[in-house]
Design a protein around this motif. Structure first.
Motif, PDB file in Angstrom:
ATOM      1  N   PHE B 228      -7.197  -5.081  -1.594  1.00 13.94           N
ATOM      2  CA  PHE B 228      -7.219  -3.632  -1.686  1.00 13.94           C
ATOM      3  C   PHE B 228      -6.729  -2.916  -0.440  1.00 13.94           C
ATOM      4  CE2 PHE B 228      -9.321  -0.612  -4.734  1.00 13.94           C
ATOM      5  CZ  PHE B 228      -8.705  -1.189  -5.815  1.00 13.94           C
ATOM      6  N   VAL B 232      -4.876   0.632  -0.585  1.00 13.32           N
ATOM      7  CA  VAL B 232      -5.426   1.893  -0.069  1.00 13.32           C
ATOM      8  C   VAL B 232      -4.382   2.599   0.792  1.00 13.32           C
ATOM      9  CG1 VAL B 232      -7.139   2.861   1.496  1.00 13.32           C
ATOM     10  CG2 VAL B 232      -7.821   1.162  -0.186  1.00 13.32           C
ATOM     11  N   THR B 233      -3.669   1.808   1.615  1.00 11.96           N
ATOM     12  CA  THR B 233      -2.624   2.388   2.452  1.00 11.96           C
ATOM     13  C   THR B 233      -1.579   3.088   1.602  1.00 11.96           C
ATOM     14  OG1 THR B 233      -2.937   0.445   3.810  1.00 11.96           O
ATOM     15  CG2 THR B 233      -1.069   1.843   4.328  1.00 11.96           C
ATOM     16  N   LEU B 235      -1.874   4.234  -1.389  1.00  7.94           N
ATOM     17  CA  LEU B 235      -2.444   5.432  -2.006  1.00  7.94           C
ATOM     18  C   LEU B 235      -2.361   6.620  -1.051  1.00  7.94           C
ATOM     19  CD1 LEU B 235      -5.635   4.151  -3.881  1.00  7.94           C
ATOM     20  CD2 LEU B 235      -3.494   4.929  -4.858  1.00  7.94           C
ATOM     21  N   VAL B 292      -4.451   7.394   7.339  1.00  7.11           N
ATOM     22  CA  VAL B 292      -4.288   6.100   6.679  1.00  7.11           C
ATOM     23  C   VAL B 292      -4.293   4.960   7.702  1.00  7.11           C
ATOM     24  CG1 VAL B 292      -2.603   4.669   5.470  1.00  7.11           C
ATOM     25  CG2 VAL B 292      -3.103   6.945   4.633  1.00  7.11           C
ATOM     26  N   TYR B 296      -7.034   2.061   7.948  1.00  9.92           N
ATOM     27  CA  TYR B 296      -6.546   0.687   7.851  1.00  9.92           C
ATOM     28  C   TYR B 296      -7.119  -0.161   8.987  1.00  9.92           C
ATOM     29  CZ  TYR B 296      -3.064  -2.877   6.686  1.00  9.92           C
ATOM     30  OH  TYR B 296      -2.437  -4.014   6.301  1.00  9.92           O
TER      31      TYR B 296
END
Lengths: 327, 306
Positions: B228, B232-233, B235, B292, B296
């Motif tokens: 994920f 997520v990045t 997104l 982001v 991360y």
């Protein structure tokens, strides 16, 4: 892990691109030339064979080929003059006389779409040409020399990337003014950072390779090392990126045309045609349907071809990203 | 961690300043006499002079730059030449609409892209995988404005299920959100798939399987969590892209956001508004990138650039 499996775009010493170099290479100076050349030719054959087996890539090639023929032969294939208006025949649905119908001024839609192929292909090629011509040397010098120059170029790239996607192209068109040539320039400039990043990354890994050290030890100049030894080895990734980038350029240019910022009427540019036709979406949906379909198919063709080229040049990637992946 | 945070923050500043400088230069780089370009070719000489004074174009460039920066810090983006309203007010009125559309599109994209990517990765080269990756390729190839018009043709004109244009109810949001979210859904599906595939080959996944953990748990508990992080990045980055990409979707659906505003302003040579929108979208994108990256680094402690 075998030698072949290790070569990837992260380590772009992809042997498959060497044949382009082998043609021009003067092998007497460096290493075992005959062997090197035979191996390179073998790699090219293997890559071509992989491309030939890649059904989706062949489909892409077919689509791009058909559109290329349309673009070149537009004056002979088009049944009518693309700008010939006939107010009595406005917005006619497809018929034997006009296979795709007529537009809001009674011009033959098929003829306009055929001429439009010429414009879209040209936009794609010129925009990508600008991106390559500016981005590749900048990326190569930035990666090769490093230091302050690299830092400066990277900050410039960061700034350009601060305007995501089509926004940079829109901003550049806002400065240069509306029109087809300016769209090509804007989309071309907007793709520069992609090439700078790609080539810089490749050069950074490549310049530590032994053959570069060998060339330097033999007294090769920086220019010779960059243009004869490093850049030829980046050709694979550049080729793949450019094929995909043509797709993006065509999409963006059509988008700018749709917004009224691109080619101006009566130029038969697909995006501009769509924006004129959409007013009549209820009464003459073919004016929206066909130009959009043309853009979609051509872009799909380049995307399929680009993905196939990547898989063919770099079989390892396929395992991870699968058919038609580009992330 | 803190060293990384500070470094990343410092790196953002030159980018932001660069974006501001570009936006400043936009008007000054207009071909010919910028004052004439703004006022229009048919404008009277008096009006051209008025524009020149209003924009400070009669000042030396460094002075103009300092003035521009000073005003910007006070939140002054100038006055729209078209409506004579402060640019800031126009942005304030329109930006929430664009944000609403982009967020809805992101939700659509995630709801389609993530499950499709996971199923594809679990059954690579299956019928589903090949089909969904082909659809994903269609998704990135389709012109967003055409997709919007075709959806409108089908669901509004033909079937009459959803309103064609405008903003207001949730029903108004459906078509624009699906239109804008399609390309992102395709990207997210590909990203999820490749990230999952990579994780599934890891030793710890094999170990989990070997010790008899049910496959469902291996995938949902062991693999998905690690797969994920890159998703997520993507997104986060997509949200920024969607905000700018909304220009085309907004034009199709007559959505009253900043995207339509910038196009109208370019065509009306309303440069203060153009500058304002471009600056707003770029700043948002840079800040989203920053967030982001920090998230991360927080999720994956191994990440510490330089």
């Amino acid at each position: 892990m075998s030698e072949r499996e290790r070569s990837s775009f992260g380590d772009p010493a992809v042997t498959a691109v060497e044949p382009t170099r082998a043609g021009k290479w003067k092998p007497q100076r460096e290493g075992a030339p005959g062997l090197e050349r035979r191996r390179a030719a073998g790699e090219l054959r293997r890559a071509l064979r992989r491309l030939g087996r890649h059904r989706l890539a062949l489909l892409g090639l077919l689509i791009v080929g058909i559109f290329t023929v349309c673009a070149i032969l537009a004056p002979w294939l088009a049944p009518y003059d693309p700008t010939d208006a006939s107010l009595r025949e406005r917005r006619q649905p497809p018929s034997w006389e006009h296979p795709l119908g007529t537009d809001e001024l009674g011009r033959d839609l098929l003829s306009r779409l055929l001429w439009g192929a010429r414009i879209s292909m040209l936009i794609g090629l010129i925009a990508v040409g600008i991106g390559v011509a500016l981005g590749v040397p900048l990326g190569a010098l930035s990666g090769y020399y490093g230091g302050r120059f690299d830092l400066l170029v990277q900050r410039l790239v960061d700034i350009m990337l601060a305007f995501p996607g089509i926004l940079l192209a829109i901003a550049i068109v806002a400065v240069l003014g509306v029109g087809l040539e300016n769209v090509m320039i804007a989309v071309g400039i907007a793709s520069v950072p992609i090439y700078v990043r790609l080539v810089r990354g490749s050069i950074l890994t490549l310049k530590e390779q032994e053959y570069v050290l060998a060339a330097r030890a033999l007294g090769a100049s920086d220019g010779r090392i960059i243009f004869r030894h490093l850049l030829p080895n980046c050709l694979g990734p550049i080729l793949v990126q450019s094929t995909l980038q043509i797709a993006t350029a065509i999409l963006w240019a059509a988008g700018l045309g749709f917004l009224g910022l691109g080619a101006q009427p009566p130029t038969p540019e697909w995006g501009t045609m769509l924006s004129k036709g959409r007013v009549f979406i209820r009464v003459a949906p073919h004016l929206t349907l066909f130009p959009g379909l043309a853009i979609f198919l051509l872009v799909l063709g380049f995307n399929l071809l680009g993905d196939g080229l990547r898989d063919a040049l770099d079989p390892r990637m396929r395992k991870l990203t699968g058919p038609g992946a580009r992330a | 961690m803190w060293r990384y945070v500070v470094w990343r923050l410092l790196l953002t500043l030159p980018t932001l300043l660069g974006a501001v400088t570009f936006v400043f230069l936009m008007v000054r780089l207009l071909p010919g006499d910028p004052a004439v370009a703004i006022a229009g070719v048919q404008a009277t000489p008096e009006f051209v002079e008025q524009v020149r004074r209003e924009f400070g174009l009669d000042q030396p460039l460094p002075v103009q730059y300092i003035t521009f920066l000073g005003r910007l810090l006070q939140g002054d983006l100038g006055i729209s030449t078209r409506t004579r309203q402060p640019v800031w007010e126009e942005l304030w009125a329109r930006f929430p609409h664009t944000l609403e559309l982009a967020l809805a599109a992101l939700v659509v994209a995630a709801l389609i892209g993530i499950p499709a990517g996971i199923i594809s990765a679990v059954r690579p080269y299956s019928l589903f995988d090949n089909f969904s990756m082909l659809v994903a390729l269609f998704g990135v190839s389709i012109p967003v404005f055409w997709l919007g018009l075709m959806l409108m043709l089908l669901f509004s004109v033909q079937l009459g299920w959803l309103p064609a244009t405008g903003r207001g109810t949730l029903a108004h949001l459906v078509l624009p959100a699906v239109t804008l979210g399609t390309a992102s859904a395709a990207l997210i599906a590909r990203m999820t798939r490749s990230s999952m595939l990579e994780v599934l080959t890891q030793d710890y996944v094999q170990t989990a399987r070997a010790k008899g953990v049910p496959e469902r748990v291996v995938i949902l508990r062991h693999a998905l969590k690690n797969a994920f992080i890159p998703v997520v990045t993507v997104l986060g980055l997509q949200l920024g892209t969607l905000l700018s990409g909304a220009v085309l979707t907004e034009t199709v659906f007559a959505w009253p956001g900043v995207g339509r505003l910038v196009v109208e302003s370019i065509l009306a040579r309303d440069y203060p508004v153009v500058q304002g929108v471009v600056l707003l979208l770029a700043t948002t994108f840079v800040i989203l990138n920053l967030i982001v990256d920090l998230v991360y680094a927080w999720l994956d402690p191994r990440i510490r650039y330089e």
